[in-house]
Design a protein around this motif. Sequence first.
Motif, PDB file in Angstrom:
ATOM      1  N   GLY A 228     122.284  60.060  58.241  1.00  0.00           N
ATOM      2  CA  GLY A 228     121.356  61.191  58.238  1.00  0.00           C
ATOM      3  C   GLY A 228     119.922  60.764  58.488  1.00  0.00           C
ATOM      4  O   GLY A 228     119.080  61.590  58.838  1.00  0.00           O
ATOM      5  N   GLU A 231     115.507  62.174  58.204  1.00  0.00           N
ATOM      6  CA  GLU A 231     115.492  63.628  58.066  1.00  0.00           C
ATOM      7  C   GLU A 231     116.542  64.136  57.086  1.00  0.00           C
ATOM      8  O   GLU A 231     116.287  65.070  56.322  1.00  0.00           O
ATOM      9  CB  GLU A 231     115.720  64.302  59.428  1.00  0.00           C
ATOM     10  CG  GLU A 231     114.617  64.062  60.448  1.00  0.00           C
ATOM     11  CD  GLU A 231     114.719  62.688  61.105  1.00  0.00           C
ATOM     12  OE1 GLU A 231     115.802  62.047  60.985  1.00  0.00           O
ATOM     13  OE2 GLU A 231     113.742  62.250  61.732  1.00  0.00           O
ATOM     14  N   ALA A 232     117.742  63.544  57.092  1.00  0.00           N
ATOM     15  CA  ALA A 232     118.839  64.081  56.286  1.00  0.00           C
ATOM     16  C   ALA A 232     119.600  62.984  55.545  1.00  0.00           C
ATOM     17  O   ALA A 232     120.785  63.125  55.267  1.00  0.00           O
ATOM     18  CB  ALA A 232     119.797  64.880  57.164  1.00  0.00           C
ATOM     19  N   HIS A 234     119.594  62.244  52.594  1.00  0.00           N
ATOM     20  CA  HIS A 234     120.104  62.626  51.275  1.00  0.00           C
ATOM     21  C   HIS A 234     121.620  62.853  51.320  1.00  0.00           C
ATOM     22  O   HIS A 234     122.302  62.709  50.302  1.00  0.00           O
ATOM     23  CB  HIS A 234     119.393  63.891  50.778  1.00  0.00           C
ATOM     24  CG  HIS A 234     119.550  65.080  51.653  1.00  0.00           C
ATOM     25  ND1 HIS A 234     118.867  65.237  52.848  1.00  0.00           N
ATOM     26  CD2 HIS A 234     120.342  66.180  51.526  1.00  0.00           C
ATOM     27  CE1 HIS A 234     119.226  66.383  53.408  1.00  0.00           C
ATOM     28  NE2 HIS A 234     120.106  66.972  52.631  1.00  0.00           N
ATOM     29  N   LYS A 235     122.149  63.188  52.514  1.00  0.00           N
ATOM     30  CA  LYS A 235     123.596  63.395  52.631  1.00  0.00           C
ATOM     31  C   LYS A 235     124.329  62.059  52.577  1.00  0.00           C
ATOM     32  O   LYS A 235     125.353  61.920  51.894  1.00  0.00           O
ATOM     33  CB  LYS A 235     123.906  64.150  53.917  1.00  0.00           C
ATOM     34  CG  LYS A 235     123.261  65.535  53.933  1.00  0.00           C
ATOM     35  CD  LYS A 235     123.665  66.361  55.134  1.00  0.00           C
ATOM     36  CE  LYS A 235     123.032  67.743  55.064  1.00  0.00           C
ATOM     37  NZ  LYS A 235     123.472  68.637  56.138  1.00  0.00           N
TER      38      LYS A 235
END
Length: 346
Positions: A228, A231-232, A234-235
């Motif tokens: 991720g 940007e992402a 955390h997934k």
Amino acid sequence: MTRYDPNDLTDWAARALGASDCDPAIARTTAEVLVEGDLLGHDTHGLFLLAPYLGKLADGGATGRGAPEVISDRPSAALWDGGMILGPWLTEEAIAAASRKARETGVGTVAIRRAGHIACLAAYLEAPARDGLMVEISSSDPDTASVAPFGGREAVFTPNPIAVGFPTKADPVMIDISASVTTNGMSGRLEKAGERFPHQWLLDAEGRPTDDPSVFSRTPKGTIQLLGGMEAGHKGYGLTLTVEAMTGGLAGYGRADAHEGWGATVTVRLTDPDAFGGLDAFTRQTEWIAGACRAAAPIDPDRPVRLPGERGLARKRDALARGLALNPLVETAIADVADRMGVPLP
């Protein structure tokens, strides 16, 4: 391009392991798993690992003999201490044990602490999936760290791979991913070759995105980004924490314990669809999903949608028919092993 008979390569790798006082059954299974990694195209986790495995056997960091200690055993679950036996053999033994439990109780789970490194997770998926079972494998290495938690810049985790295989009415779906964007093996390979990643998949020691794998050779070291990215991520963070719970948590042995060297904490889980809606009902659903994915309009008409494992299985079929072409770096690595061990390549 040299093409090798995969069976000859397996025989050769088993002989090389046997020359390091490895039990013949453990040597054979380990060789089969390593060659399977190359057959499926995972060439950082195939025969390329033979040299470091032999190194660990030589320095006592791994063993090619013995059997796991059974810490607990219930009808559907077990915990083993692997005693640093070579991980491919331990993992195949755990899959066999979990499969028996799944046939009896519906779901079988075996966790292993103190296993040797287990190579390519995808290499374990095809056989149980073709046998009508759903297989899941999680792995972490509590001895090392190269991946930072989301928002951090100091390594806490390994890439923490997770693999899933399940049957359809045709080829199985075979998923092999990690909680990080890339792997330690690929980072090391690119650094050695003086190359860079195609994207900024790493962080330098200050937490800045970079495509330069040499950040791992600096002090302080850089890290691999989570799945991720910036940007992402955390997934990927959630996924890596899940793998930690599935491995170190269930095994009761992980990063909270003293380091014992390069290895793995592993959990395998096998599920028998016949304990639920039945295999025919299971594959009716998975085949529909597979067909819908393949039929989805592609972004690029020259690159139709495919399923995880589809290309790897196609590569394997080609290699079994025409011979296995190895990555040049793998060829160099196994040639060095052949010279050092006195076991000529086929």
